[in-house]
Design an enzyme around this catalytic site. Structure first.
Site, PDB file in Angstrom:
ATOM      1  CB  CYS A 611      -0.919   0.015   1.210  1.00 44.92           C
ATOM      2  SG  CYS A 611      -2.056  -1.382   1.279  1.00 44.92           S
ATOM      3  CB  CYS A 663      -3.077   2.139   3.898  1.00 43.32           C
ATOM      4  SG  CYS A 663      -3.865   0.652   3.243  1.00 43.32           S
TER       5      CYS A 663
END
Length: 731
Positions: A611, A663
């Site tokens: 990510c 993330c």
């Protein structure tokens, strides 16, 4: 056909009718099986033979070449990146060209000879996007396999670089274009003698004015691929003609850099030929370097010291009064301070050229030392200022006085010797920087007579940096004149050094700075804890002086390792990592991202590494990196008494779903929202849907939250509790 109202080739001929029928069949197959119609069309066009099919292929190839040249011209004129549509169109054109060039006959030079095409491809190597650069490099490599140097250089329109009258017209050809791009990505540091002042230069800063428009400041994204392409040309992988062509160029460039005729001060860096030579050094192999050094050194001109009479010690002066050839040390004893009229300087112009174990190239001549690191894209040039021994003797000055110089900066100690004897080293000048360096250095002397280059106080001394170790097992792969691969601004003998467990030597202060600086960016990583030369781990280093810096890092690595293993087990993916715990730990640490909490400094789970890679290198605020236990407001969590804080779960920030992704160390996403991160992060806060909110900015009807709880507004982090303890029936 978009540019011409008439068909490219008449469909009356039999081959053209066959092509049309195959295209129609390919279209039907593509629609039914969802295959690429474009790919099928390219396959048909490139497979066809015969006069009419060949004419069609040449017409399409010329059209693609014309468009590539036109779009590249627009890129050079604007000086900015292409728009998305233009970029995609250029990529498709280059894909066609790559396919056509790869299948054409080896004796056919008409397709690649389109005016300006080769120059456009070379421009795209430094100005295009990553995708365009890759395609341009593919086409050029195919062309190198098919055409000779004479043929391919004949396709070029640019014929020289810059306005150097003495070199105009000489620095032309495909190889010089490659070396120019490599030079643009290089940083060169230079100094005169052992002075502490180091000047750093870049090719663009020195030659920005007067360069052809096709070359700018942008670096090649695939610089490693171009580096390998030049190596293949030099090694003969692309044919003997390209090997001979490349070898001749490299010989002339290295000879220029090492010759007596070149300027041996920083003025040499004002010549583009010197930069090309530095780029050439970065791609040499050890075998090629040895061969070049042999060719550039005149063994017959070397004279050896008569007094030593060992056939090894090289003489620096020849005295007809004594009828002897003497090295500098013997001249100091035989001549003392007497005046000798018949002294001749016989210092040989030797060239030492080799490639170190780390892949860096070292060039040493009578006038300069050059070190080039192809990985770091850095070069260091030291211009020697040693006095002429014959000139000393002619003036009646003792040759021994020139040997009495500062160990660190080579300053003459006749008038600058340090009066502070507490440093424990005699041959040091009064410079504050040299005195500080002397206090850190070992005061011991090796049996060979050379000073120890290690740090003060260590129990086991560093082997002699000049290669005088009695046992081959202890001999270093580096020497005193090698550059420190961390700072790349001074040689190893200029500062106190430390030898790592892998055997490589660096400045002690440089290693300490490397460990203290830690990782770059927000995510915790341990790439900095490796040897810069061979990537051997430093965490387990046994050197006592490094333990105060390594112990906290070892504890941090162990903490992250254990948390990553628990996360892997919690997600049921332990089998993906391997059968052993070590394999699983390596897999987990390469999969999960951990960040240092700004408040408690402890590492916490922040999602998957992929990510972060997808988000790019965006700037971050360290204060935003806060673990669940240190959060305030709706995001604050209470530690689970049974499972701790490792498995606390959150609501998706952008919808009413349980988050499955975390993330950037700051944001929780559900599965669907995670696939649309870019769109969500660009959405203004006032346009976000309110509860009940569906995935990807959908506003759900009604008032009932799918989670059946009251929570903070969309766009805000909200804690749900321990994921292990929470029952699925709760929501």
């Amino acid at each position: 056909q978009q540019q011409q109202q008439q068909p490219l080739v008449s469909t009356d001929s039999q081959p053209s009718r066959e092509v049309a029928q195959q295209l129609q069949a390919a279209s039907s197959q593509a629609e039914s099986s969802e295959h690429s119609l474009q790919q099928e069309m390219v396959n048909i066009l490139t497979r066809q033979t015969g006069k009419h099919a060949r004419r069609l292929q040449e017409t399409i190839c010329d059209h693609c070449s014309s468009e590539v040249v036109r779009i590249t011209g627009l890129l050079a004129e604007r000086g900015v990146a292409l728009q998305d549509a233009e970029h995609d169109y250029l990529c498709e054109l280059m894909s066609f060209l790559s396919r056509f060039v790869s299948v054409e006959a080896s004796d056919d030079t008409t397709r690649f000879a389109y005016p300006g095409l080769l120059d456009a491809l070379l421009l795209l190597l430094s100005h295009g996007s990553q995708q365009v650069q890759r395609k341009a490099l593919e086409i050029i490599r195919q062309a190198l396999l098919k055409y000779s140097p004479v043929q391919l250089n004949g396709f070029m329109q640019l014929k020289d670089h810059g306005s150097e009258s003495s070199f105009a017209g000489e620095l032309s050809g495909v190889m010089f274009e490659f070396l120019l791009i490599l030079a643009q990505s290089m940083e060169v540091s230079a100094r005169s003698g052992r002075g502490r002042q180091v000047a750093t230069h870049s090719f663009v800063s020195l030659f920005k004015q007067g360069l052809p428009v096709t070359h700018g400041a942008e670096q090649l994204t695939h610089i490693t691929d171009l580096h390998q392409l030049v190596k293949d040309m030099l090694s003969g992988t692309l044919g003997l003609q390209w090997q001979e062509y490349s070898t001749n160029i490299f010989e002339s460039l290295v000879e220029y850099l090492a010759s007596d005729q070149a300027q041996h001060d920083e003025r040499i860096l004002l010549t583009q030929r010197a930069w090309f030579a530095l780029s050439a050094l970065s791609v040499l192999t050890d075998e090629q370097a040895t061969r070049l050094a042999t060719q550039l050194t005149d063994e017959g001109a070397i004279k050896y010291c008569t007094n030593h009479s060992d056939g090894v010690t090289v003489a620096s002066i020849s005295c007809t009064d004594c009828r002897m050839d003497l090295c500098t040390q013997c001249a100091a004893v035989f001549h003392m301070a007497r005046r000798h009229e018949n002294i001749t300087d016989v210092t040989p112009h030797t060239v030492q050229l080799d490639v170190s174990e780390a892949g860096g190239t070292r060039l040493r001549t009578t006038h300069l030392n050059v070190s080039v690191d192809p990985t770091l894209r850095k070069a260091f040039v030291e211009f020697k200022l040693h006095p002429n021994p014959a000139a000393f003797a002619e003036k009646g000055v003792s040759a021994s006085s020139q040997l009495d110089r500062c160990r660190f900066c080579q300053t003459d100690l006749a008038h600058h010797r340090a009066t502070d004897f507490s440093v424990g080293i005699k041959n040091v000048c009064s410079s504050a920087l040299c005195l500080e360096t002397a206090r850190e250095c070992c005061t011991k002397i090796h049996p060979c007579g050379h000073p120890c280059g290690g740090i003060r106080g260590e129990e086991t001394c560093l082997p002699c940096l000049r290669g005088c170790a009695p046992k081959p097992a202890k001999k270093l792969v580096q020497d005193n004149q090698d550059m420190c691969s961390i700072c790349f601004t001074s040689s190893l003998e200029e500062e106190a050094c430390v030898r790592l467990d892998c055997g490589h030597v660096f400045h002690f202060n440089c290693v300490v700075h490397l460990l203290q600086a830690k990782w770059s960016g927000p995510r915790i990583s341990f790439g900095f804890c490796k040897c810069p030369t061979c990537a051997a781990p430093l965490i387990a280093s046994a050197h006592p002086a490094l333990q105060p810096y390594l112990e906290p890092l070892a504890a941090l690595m162990q903490d992250v390792r254990q948390k990553a293993l628990r996360r892997l087990e919690f997600e049921g993916k332990a089998a993906e990592g391997g059968s052993t715990e070590e394999e699983q730990a390596t897999y987990a640490m390469n999969k999960y991202a951990y960040y240092p909490c700004f408040k408690c400094t402890k590492p916490y789970y922040g999602g998957e590494i992929q990510c972060e890679a997808a988000d790019g290198e965006a700037e971050f605020n360290p204060q935003d990196l806060v673990c669940a236990m240190c959060c305030e407001g709706p995001a604050m969590q209470k530690e689970c008494k049974k499972h701790g804080s490792e498995f606390l779960e959150y609501k998706c920030r952008y919808c009413c779903s349980v988050a499955v992704y975390y993330c950037f160390g700051t944001t929780h996403f559900c599965n669907t929202c995670h696939d649309n991160i870019g769109r969500l992060r660009r959405c203004p806060e006032h346009e976000l849907p309110h509860c009940p909110a569906g995935s990807v900015l959908q506003q759900l009807p009604g008032d009932e939250c799918p989670l059946h709880i009251k929570h903070a507004p969309t766009g805000t982090e909200f804690a749900l509790g321990c994921g292990v303890c929470r029952k699925p029936s709760t929501f």
